[in-house]
Enzyme design. Structure first.
Site, short mmCIF file in Angstrom:
data_model
loop_
_atom_site.label_atom_id
_atom_site.label_comp_id
_atom_site.label_asym_id
_atom_site.label_seq_id
_atom_site.Cartn_x
_atom_site.Cartn_y
_atom_site.Cartn_z
N LYS A 13 5.61 4.13 -12.02
CA LYS A 13 5.86 3.47 -13.30
C LYS A 13 4.57 3.04 -13.99
O LYS A 13 4.42 3.19 -15.20
CB LYS A 13 6.76 2.25 -13.10
CG LYS A 13 8.13 2.54 -12.52
CD LYS A 13 9.03 1.31 -12.54
CE LYS A 13 8.46 0.13 -11.79
NZ LYS A 13 8.27 0.41 -10.34
N ARG A 88 14.13 -6.97 -12.98
CA ARG A 88 14.35 -6.45 -11.64
C ARG A 88 15.77 -6.71 -11.15
O ARG A 88 16.15 -6.22 -10.09
CB ARG A 88 13.36 -7.07 -10.65
CG ARG A 88 11.93 -6.63 -10.89
CD ARG A 88 11.01 -7.18 -9.82
NE ARG A 88 9.62 -6.84 -10.08
CZ ARG A 88 8.82 -6.24 -9.21
NH1 ARG A 88 9.28 -5.88 -8.04
NH2 ARG A 88 7.57 -6.00 -9.52
N ARG A 122 -2.56 3.46 -0.64
CA ARG A 122 -3.12 3.01 -1.92
C ARG A 122 -4.18 1.94 -1.72
O ARG A 122 -4.00 0.99 -0.97
CB ARG A 122 -2.00 2.47 -2.81
CG ARG A 122 -2.44 2.14 -4.23
CD ARG A 122 -1.27 1.99 -5.18
NE ARG A 122 -0.50 0.79 -4.94
CZ ARG A 122 0.51 0.39 -5.73
NH1 ARG A 122 0.85 1.14 -6.76
NH2 ARG A 122 1.17 -0.72 -5.45
N ARG A 152 -3.74 -4.14 -0.83
CA ARG A 152 -2.98 -5.34 -1.13
C ARG A 152 -1.96 -5.61 -0.03
O ARG A 152 -1.46 -4.69 0.60
CB ARG A 152 -2.24 -5.19 -2.47
CG ARG A 152 -3.16 -5.22 -3.66
CD ARG A 152 -2.48 -5.12 -5.00
NE ARG A 152 -1.04 -4.95 -4.98
CZ ARG A 152 -0.37 -4.30 -5.94
NH1 ARG A 152 -1.01 -3.73 -6.92
NH2 ARG A 152 0.94 -4.20 -5.89
N ARG A 163 10.12 -4.41 0.41
CA ARG A 163 10.17 -4.27 -1.05
C ARG A 163 11.23 -3.24 -1.47
O ARG A 163 11.94 -3.45 -2.46
CB ARG A 163 8.80 -3.85 -1.60
CG ARG A 163 7.72 -4.91 -1.46
CD ARG A 163 6.36 -4.35 -1.82
NE ARG A 163 6.24 -4.04 -3.24
CZ ARG A 163 5.28 -3.31 -3.76
NH1 ARG A 163 4.35 -2.76 -2.96
NH2 ARG A 163 5.22 -3.08 -5.05
#
Length: 207
Positions: A13, A88, A122, A152, A163
């Protein structure tokens, strides 16, 4: 145009939002970026949000809605915007309907197995926010600002699974909520291929 981007974390996204911003001049509003700015502050709220984000859970609706409302009321959003990471939940979507009218929702579709692989590899620049893939980028510092790259907390495998479970439970019902104005695109292939079909759709929107 007022656009919402839907899709699981890591589906692409953010990349798509930047491409739309580049060609259509719409500001990208990422709740993730807004929250990360908050956690840099030295406050009880910052510590609370940081703890929530690190666990992979959702920031409470009341707080999120107020932050987004303040952002979309800024001058650069008068001609439209791209919401990346909000709403969300259906409750957030209903609250948003009371704030402004959304023209369309774009669903960025990708299977969870691919998402886990993408996110766990990532690397993020803590200074400028640039993102790199550890499979293809073997440096420890950012090309743009030379800061040391980090992984992260919410990109670690155990947090990613949490998540995705949160997304499946709370966010996927939004697909039905926006079914009357939904455009679906697969992000399995390259970012350029994904964007090509989205750009065609946006070029023809309202035409």
């Amino acid at each position: 145009m007022k656009i919402i981007l839907l899709g699981a974390p890591g589906s692409g996204k953010g990349t798509l939002a930047k491409q739309i911003t580049r060609d259509f001049g719409l500001p990208q509003i990422s709740t993730g970026d807004l929250f990360r700015a908050i956690v840099k502050e030295d406050s009880a709220l910052a510590r609370e949000v940081k703890s929530i984000m690190a666990s992979g859970a959702l920031v409470p609706d009341e707080l999120t809605i107020e932050i987004v409302k303040n952002r979309i009321n800024q001058n650069d959003c008068q001609k439209g915007f791209i919401l990346d990471g909000f709403p969300r939940t259906v409750n957030q979507a209903k609250a948003l309907e009371n704030i402004t009218e959304i023209d369309m929702a774009i669903l960025v579709d990708l299977d969870f197995e691919t998402i886990i692989d993408r996110l766990s590899s990532r690397l993020t620049c803590p200074a400028c926010g640039e993102i790199y893939n550890a499979h293809t980028y073997n440096q420890q510092s950012c090309q743009k600002c030379n800061a040391t790259l980090i992984q992260r907390d919410d990109d670690k495998p155990e947090t990613i699974k949490n998540r995705l479970e949160v997304y499946e439970k709370n966010t996927s019902p939004l697909i039905n909520f926006y079914s009357d104005r939904l455009f679906k695109v697969s992000s399995k292939n390259s970012a350029e291929e994904t964007y090509r079909s989205v750009k065609t759709f946006l070029d023809n929107f309202g035409g």
